[in-house]
Write an enzyme that holds these catalytic residues in place. Structure first.
Site, short mmCIF file in Angstrom:
data_model
loop_
_atom_site.label_atom_id
_atom_site.label_comp_id
_atom_site.label_asym_id
_atom_site.label_seq_id
_atom_site.Cartn_x
_atom_site.Cartn_y
_atom_site.Cartn_z
N ILE A 63 42.26 56.24 -2.29
CA ILE A 63 42.21 54.87 -2.80
C ILE A 63 43.11 54.00 -1.93
CG2 ILE A 63 42.57 53.36 -4.79
CD1 ILE A 63 40.47 55.52 -5.22
N ILE A 97 39.02 56.87 -11.77
CA ILE A 97 38.91 57.75 -10.60
C ILE A 97 39.82 58.96 -10.73
CG2 ILE A 97 40.66 56.59 -9.18
CD1 ILE A 97 37.27 58.17 -8.05
N GLY A 316 34.54 49.82 -9.02
CA GLY A 316 35.27 50.11 -7.79
C GLY A 316 36.02 51.41 -7.92
N GLU A 317 37.14 51.53 -7.20
CA GLU A 317 38.00 52.71 -7.21
C GLU A 317 37.35 53.93 -6.57
OE1 GLU A 317 39.30 53.73 -11.15
OE2 GLU A 317 39.95 51.69 -11.64
N GLY A 318 36.12 53.81 -6.06
CA GLY A 318 35.40 54.99 -5.60
C GLY A 318 34.69 55.70 -6.73
#
Length: 351
Positions: A63, A97, A316-318
């Site tokens: 991240i 995440i 988001g955040e992966g």
């Protein structure tokens, strides 16, 4: 730019391994093509890993976080303090995440490129402190050349750490209040699209907020006079530390031979930057999902990407990429563990 490591050659795909994987797919106990995109994924991963039967046991998630000066223009529903607070949440194990990384047994690395809290010191976070966020790109360039170089290198360093740890798949995530504005501005330059077509609610703007966001971007683009042919200048003028780091990580992974699973809108903008800097890296990028931000579909089309999922995500955040990992693992398991017609003594053609 004096250093141009991103232009170095990316690793080639192993065509022989792909041919072997393709031949194996034809022999598995199923009608040819019946597993659809999963078959193509297994073959692609074979070429990326140089193995007839690829696996995805080792997943590395990084991240990248950074604040954005353009928040001064009122383009976000949340205050900038949230960026630093979320860093605590990442390493504390409470973020989405963090949960996903545990479930996937993936490593999770958190890199602070520059938040508004210059004194922030958290165990488990790599604090690089390139600045207290970027400058307000509605009034001046977001980054200096030195900051841009450092952010790109930070991403490359993360890719190299992942490669050294034996990662078979790299996921980059991002955190930064205001970063959908920076991403939309970058995409507007690189795709030649109006900001109004690429601007979305981000963390929760209403329609008036989205319109204001697009107007701020259009004004900034007139100020800087950016061209699609110069992605580095665009990145420096309207990008973010974390977007630059993501681009650097994607390029570093392609050069080191590590497959990348790209997350949502912001990560896809970083991927577009990476591809514009070195088109060879495109072969190493898989795209996890089509998110809820309105510009994401346009971006994916420009990258000729077929996303694996479409779940309306905009966290988001992966997180979207992490959600797609089980699908990739199952594609590998089916490819590697199904019996062939000969092994199962099953007729390989209709009567």
């Amino acid at each position: 730019m004096t250093q141009a490591w991103w232009r170095d050659a990316c690793q080639p795909l192993d065509n022989a391994a792909m041919d072997q994987a393709r031949a194996r797919q034809q022999q598995l106990t199923k009608p040819a093509g019946s597993l659809g995109q999963l078959e193509a994924l297994a073959i692609q991963l074979a070429g990326l890993q140089g193995l007839e039967r690829p696996t995805l046991d080792q997943v590395a998630i990084t991240i990248f976080a950074g604040d954005h000066g353009v928040v001064e223009e009122g383009i976000s529903a949340y205050p900038q303090a949230v960026t630093g607070q979320m860093l605590r949440n990442f390493v504390g194990g409470g973020a989405a995440i963090s949960v996903l990384a545990r479930q996937l047994q993936a490593s999770l690395d958190v890199v602070d490129l520059g938040t508004i809290d210059a004194q922030l010191e958290l165990p488990g976070v790599r604090h690089l402190r390139l600045g207290t966020g970027t400058a307000n790109f509605a009034r001046q360039p977001a980054m200096t050349e030195n900051q841009l170089q450092a952010a790109l290198q930070a991403g490359r360093d993360s890719a190299q750490r992942a490669a050294e740890q034996g990662a078979q798949l790299f996921i980059g995530g991002e955190m930064g209040i205001g970063n959908t504005t920076a991403a939309a501005a970058l995409a507007s330059v690189l795709l030649g699209c109006p900001a109004s077509e690429l601007s979305g609610p981000g963390t929760g703007l209403d329609n008036a907020g989205v319109q204001h966001k697009a107007e701020v971007i259009e004004r900034a683009l007139r100020l800087h006079g950016l061209r699609a042919e110069d992605p580095l200048q665009a990145l420096a003028c309207v990008g973010g530390f974390e977007i630059a780091a993501l681009a650097g990580a994607y390029l570093g992974c392609a050069q080191a031979g590590v497959t990348v699973l790209v997350d949502g809108f912001i990560c896809s903008v970083a991927a577009l930057v990476a591809v514009r800097l070195n088109p060879q890296c495109r072969a190493w990028l898989l795209f996890a999902h089509q998110g809820a931000e309105p510009g994401h579909k346009t971006l994916l089309a420009a990258l000729q990407a077929e996303p694996l999922l479409a779940l309306g995500l905009r966290l988001g955040e992966g997180s979207g990429a992490a959600l797609a990992v089980p699908l990739l693992r199952l594609a590998c398991a089916l490819h590697g563990q199904m019996a062939t017609f000969a092994e199962a003594a099953v007729a390989d053609r209709p009567a």
